[in-house]
Design a protein around this motif. Structure first.
Motif, PDB file in Angstrom:
ATOM      1  N   LEU A   1      41.017  38.722  54.189  1.00  6.52           N
ATOM      2  CA  LEU A   1      41.354  40.018  53.605  1.00  6.52           C
ATOM      3  C   LEU A   1      41.162  40.004  52.095  1.00  6.52           C
ATOM      4  O   LEU A   1      40.745  41.005  51.507  1.00  6.52           O
ATOM      5  CB  LEU A   1      42.799  40.393  53.957  1.00  6.52           C
ATOM      6  CG  LEU A   1      43.066  40.728  55.429  1.00  6.52           C
ATOM      7  CD1 LEU A   1      44.553  40.943  55.670  1.00  6.52           C
ATOM      8  CD2 LEU A   1      42.272  41.961  55.865  1.00  6.52           C
ATOM      9  N   PHE A   2      41.458  38.876  51.457  1.00  6.32           N
ATOM     10  CA  PHE A   2      41.165  38.739  50.030  1.00  6.32           C
ATOM     11  C   PHE A   2      39.667  38.898  49.778  1.00  6.32           C
ATOM     12  O   PHE A   2      39.236  39.571  48.833  1.00  6.32           O
ATOM     13  CB  PHE A   2      41.622  37.370  49.513  1.00  6.32           C
ATOM     14  CG  PHE A   2      43.110  37.235  49.330  1.00  6.32           C
ATOM     15  CD1 PHE A   2      43.936  38.351  49.319  1.00  6.32           C
ATOM     16  CD2 PHE A   2      43.692  35.995  49.160  1.00  6.32           C
ATOM     17  CE1 PHE A   2      45.310  38.229  49.143  1.00  6.32           C
ATOM     18  CE2 PHE A   2      45.068  35.861  48.979  1.00  6.32           C
ATOM     19  CZ  PHE A   2      45.877  36.982  48.976  1.00  6.32           C
ATOM     20  N   GLU A   3      38.852  38.272  50.634  1.00  9.81           N
ATOM     21  CA  GLU A   3      37.399  38.357  50.468  1.00  9.81           C
ATOM     22  C   GLU A   3      36.913  39.795  50.638  1.00  9.81           C
ATOM     23  O   GLU A   3      36.039  40.263  49.889  1.00  9.81           O
ATOM     24  CB  GLU A   3      36.711  37.449  51.485  1.00  9.81           C
ATOM     25  CG  GLU A   3      36.927  35.957  51.241  1.00  9.81           C
ATOM     26  CD  GLU A   3      36.266  35.104  52.309  1.00  9.81           C
ATOM     27  OE1 GLU A   3      35.723  35.691  53.279  1.00  9.81           O
ATOM     28  OE2 GLU A   3      36.303  33.870  52.195  1.00  9.81           O
ATOM     29  N   VAL A   4      37.457  40.495  51.625  1.00 10.06           N
ATOM     30  CA  VAL A   4      37.061  41.880  51.849  1.00 10.06           C
ATOM     31  C   VAL A   4      37.442  42.752  50.653  1.00 10.06           C
ATOM     32  O   VAL A   4      36.669  43.611  50.217  1.00 10.06           O
ATOM     33  CB  VAL A   4      37.722  42.427  53.138  1.00 10.06           C
ATOM     34  CG1 VAL A   4      37.514  43.931  53.268  1.00 10.06           C
ATOM     35  CG2 VAL A   4      37.146  41.722  54.366  1.00 10.06           C
TER      36      VAL A   4
ATOM     37  N   VAL B   1      34.678  37.543  43.917  1.00 10.60           N
ATOM     38  CA  VAL B   1      35.692  37.045  42.986  1.00 10.60           C
ATOM     39  C   VAL B   1      36.482  35.892  43.603  1.00 10.60           C
ATOM     40  O   VAL B   1      36.933  34.980  42.907  1.00 10.60           O
ATOM     41  CB  VAL B   1      36.642  38.200  42.583  1.00 10.60           C
ATOM     42  CG1 VAL B   1      37.896  37.673  41.906  1.00 10.60           C
ATOM     43  CG2 VAL B   1      35.920  39.166  41.655  1.00 10.60           C
ATOM     44  N   THR B   2      36.638  35.923  44.930  1.00  3.88           N
ATOM     45  CA  THR B   2      37.428  34.883  45.596  1.00  3.88           C
ATOM     46  C   THR B   2      36.791  33.509  45.493  1.00  3.88           C
ATOM     47  O   THR B   2      37.439  32.506  45.779  1.00  3.88           O
ATOM     48  CB  THR B   2      37.619  35.230  47.084  1.00  3.88           C
ATOM     49  OG1 THR B   2      36.331  35.429  47.697  1.00  3.88           O
ATOM     50  CG2 THR B   2      38.432  36.498  47.237  1.00  3.88           C
ATOM     51  N   MET B   3      35.527  33.436  45.099  1.00  7.07           N
ATOM     52  CA  MET B   3      34.850  32.148  44.978  1.00  7.07           C
ATOM     53  C   MET B   3      35.245  31.414  43.698  1.00  7.07           C
ATOM     54  O   MET B   3      35.006  30.213  43.570  1.00  7.07           O
ATOM     55  CB  MET B   3      33.324  32.346  45.002  1.00  7.07           C
ATOM     56  CG  MET B   3      32.813  33.084  46.210  1.00  7.07           C
ATOM     57  SD  MET B   3      33.080  32.195  47.750  1.00  7.07           S
ATOM     58  CE  MET B   3      31.946  30.821  47.511  1.00  7.07           C
ATOM     59  N   ASP B   4      35.844  32.113  42.752  1.00  9.24           N
ATOM     60  CA  ASP B   4      36.210  31.519  41.473  1.00  9.24           C
ATOM     61  C   ASP B   4      37.726  31.538  41.306  1.00  9.24           C
ATOM     62  O   ASP B   4      38.352  32.603  41.383  1.00  9.24           O
ATOM     63  CB  ASP B   4      35.550  32.288  40.328  1.00  9.24           C
ATOM     64  CG  ASP B   4      35.781  31.634  38.971  1.00  9.24           C
ATOM     65  OD1 ASP B   4      36.887  31.811  38.414  1.00  9.24           O
ATOM     66  OD2 ASP B   4      34.862  30.951  38.477  1.00  9.24           O
ATOM     67  N   GLY B   5      38.317  30.361  41.086  1.00 11.66           N
ATOM     68  CA  GLY B   5      39.764  30.252  41.000  1.00 11.66           C
ATOM     69  C   GLY B   5      40.363  31.066  39.870  1.00 11.66           C
ATOM     70  O   GLY B   5      41.420  31.696  40.031  1.00 11.66           O
TER      71      GLY B   5
ATOM     72  N   LYS C   1      43.278  36.170  38.187  1.00  8.20           N
ATOM     73  CA  LYS C   1      43.444  37.386  37.394  1.00  8.20           C
ATOM     74  C   LYS C   1      43.620  38.614  38.282  1.00  8.20           C
ATOM     75  O   LYS C   1      44.349  39.546  37.923  1.00  8.20           O
ATOM     76  CB  LYS C   1      42.234  37.577  36.482  1.00  8.20           C
ATOM     77  CG  LYS C   1      42.124  36.533  35.370  1.00  8.20           C
ATOM     78  CD  LYS C   1      40.886  36.780  34.512  1.00  8.20           C
ATOM     79  CE  LYS C   1      40.777  35.731  33.411  1.00  8.20           C
ATOM     80  NZ  LYS C   1      39.554  35.941  32.577  1.00  8.20           N
ATOM     81  N   GLU C   2      42.952  38.622  39.434  1.00 12.24           N
ATOM     82  CA  GLU C   2      43.059  39.766  40.328  1.00 12.24           C
ATOM     83  C   GLU C   2      44.424  39.814  41.014  1.00 12.24           C
ATOM     84  O   GLU C   2      45.023  40.882  41.164  1.00 12.24           O
ATOM     85  CB  GLU C   2      41.952  39.722  41.383  1.00 12.24           C
ATOM     86  CG  GLU C   2      40.549  39.900  40.825  1.00 12.24           C
ATOM     87  CD  GLU C   2      40.283  41.309  40.341  1.00 12.24           C
ATOM     88  OE1 GLU C   2      41.079  42.208  40.677  1.00 12.24           O
ATOM     89  OE2 GLU C   2      39.290  41.516  39.624  1.00 12.24           O
ATOM     90  N   LEU C   3      44.903  38.649  41.469  1.00 10.13           N
ATOM     91  CA  LEU C   3      46.163  38.612  42.211  1.00 10.13           C
ATOM     92  C   LEU C   3      47.381  38.639  41.295  1.00 10.13           C
ATOM     93  O   LEU C   3      48.440  39.154  41.679  1.00 10.13           O
ATOM     94  CB  LEU C   3      46.216  37.364  43.096  1.00 10.13           C
ATOM     95  CG  LEU C   3      45.339  37.374  44.340  1.00 10.13           C
ATOM     96  CD1 LEU C   3      45.368  36.022  45.033  1.00 10.13           C
ATOM     97  CD2 LEU C   3      45.782  38.468  45.310  1.00 10.13           C
ATOM     98  N   ARG C   4      47.245  38.058  40.124  1.00 11.85           N
ATOM     99  CA  ARG C   4      48.376  38.018  39.196  1.00 11.85           C
ATOM    100  C   ARG C   4      47.983  38.682  37.879  1.00 11.85           C
ATOM    101  O   ARG C   4      47.821  38.041  36.831  1.00 11.85           O
ATOM    102  CB  ARG C   4      48.818  36.568  38.975  1.00 11.85           C
ATOM    103  CG  ARG C   4      50.169  36.453  38.284  1.00 11.85           C
ATOM    104  CD  ARG C   4      50.648  35.016  38.158  1.00 11.85           C
ATOM    105  NE  ARG C   4      51.914  34.962  37.464  1.00 11.85           N
ATOM    106  CZ  ARG C   4      53.111  35.133  38.023  1.00 11.85           C
ATOM    107  NH1 ARG C   4      53.180  35.351  39.324  1.00 11.85           N
ATOM    108  NH2 ARG C   4      54.216  35.090  37.323  1.00 11.85           N
TER     109      ARG C   4
END
Length: 331
Positions: A115-118, A123-127, A132-135
């Protein structure tokens, strides 16, 4: 009692979800203070305090020994912990009521990662970018993102309990050739054309559209230029539709939602383009009643050729989430 947590290797919380029972257990644990007037720490701080030793020890073992634990039970057997490292993010799932097995918890983590990937795409490929997206520094934006995924997890749990298709991770199809043909025609002539003609689309055409009866697939349309959708992609889309428009069977629950179950909009989720390069045209052709899918084999959904008899039947295609009547369309 259930909890899902996503953290960095330094134990910084990027996302969490807890049910009411787990939150109450934390309140009791951290409420045992000598100073009764002392204010309880925020739920995020409670989780950080509780799980920081586990996170740090897991990361340390990985650094020193190139190996770490991925599942364990507490000494009294009350809690089951499952850990999975995706890139630089550590995903943790906890169950304290013995209703979920290790496999169930690991599957839940994989679904959340998907779901994060969708939602976020590459962006999910880079920590650092996913952090930054989640927090987000913007507290309101962070709360909105967290609430959105918290409700998606709750919706996923409800579907696993109530819908066979999500319990066995299958796409169920209602097969009625004449009805399916009429529905696809309606999708193409009315829904798809109306969306394509909208000035807000700026000439961008709809690639896929589908019609559901609750969580069962009734009709599916693909444009000539569209790549095929994998069953896992379709399950994710069905999950998003159910999150936006819950089935009537859950109307009572939605009328009286708990604070953690407040519906959040999924309208702005961008859907990634499928990785398969196989193309499929408008839904025509024939299909066997049951298809078994693997990630390496593309799966097509289309109206089967007319066959004798008017009885409807249900078909399913087994799927696995990548390392699992409402109308919806994919731009």
């Amino acid at each position: 009692m259930k909890c899902v947590l996503v953290t960095t290797e330094s134990a910084e919380i990027l996302f969490y979800w807890t049910d009411d029972e787990f939150e109450e257990s934390l309140r009791l644990k951290f409420g045992q203070s000598e100073n009764a007037a002392e204010e309880l720490p925020a739920l995020e701080d409670q989780l950080s305090t509780l799980l920081a030793p586990i996170i740090i020890s897991s990361v340390t073992m990985l650094e020193k020994l190139s190996d770490t634990y991925t599942c364990f039970c507490t000494e009294n057997g009350n809690y089951l912990y499952v850990l999975h490292l995706f890139g630089e993010c550590l995903f943790i799932a906890i169950n304290g009521d013995h209703t979920e097995s290790e496999g169930d918890l690991r599957r839940k983590l994989c679904v959340l990662k998907y779901l994060f990937e969708v939602h976020f795409g590459l962006v999910t490929m880079d920590g650092q970018l996913i952090r930054k997206e989640l927090r987000s520094p913007d507290l309101d934006q962070r709360a909105q993102v967290w609430a959105h995924f918290q409700h998606l997890l709750w919706t996923y749990g409800r579907l696993r309990e109530q819908e066979q298709s999500f319990a066995v991770e299958a796409v169920e199809r209602l097969i009625h050739p004449q009805l399916c043909e009429l529905c696809i025609e309606a999708l193409e002539r009315h829904v798809v054309q109306a969306i394509n003609c909208s000035p807000t689309r700026a000439g961008e055409e709809v690639l896929h559209a589908f019609l559901l009866v609750h969580s069962k697939l009734l009709a599916f349309y693909s444009s000539h230029s569209a790549s095929s959708l994998r069953p896992a992609d379709l399950l994710a889309l069905i999950l998003l539709v159910q999150d936006l428009h819950p089935s009537e069977s859950t109307a009572e629950e939605e009328d009286n939602p708990s604070p953690r179950r407040k519906p959040q909009s999924s309208e702005n989720i961008p859907v990634q383009q499928p990785r398969s390069v196989h193309t499929s045209g408008p839904a025509k052709g024939s299909s066997s009643e049951t298809d078994t899918d693997s990630v390496s084999l593309p799966e097509e959904y289309f109206t089967p050729a007319p066959s004798p008899g008017e009885q409807s039947s249900v078909a399913s295609a087994l799927v696995t989430w990548p390392p699992g009547a409402a109308a919806a369309s994919e731009p």
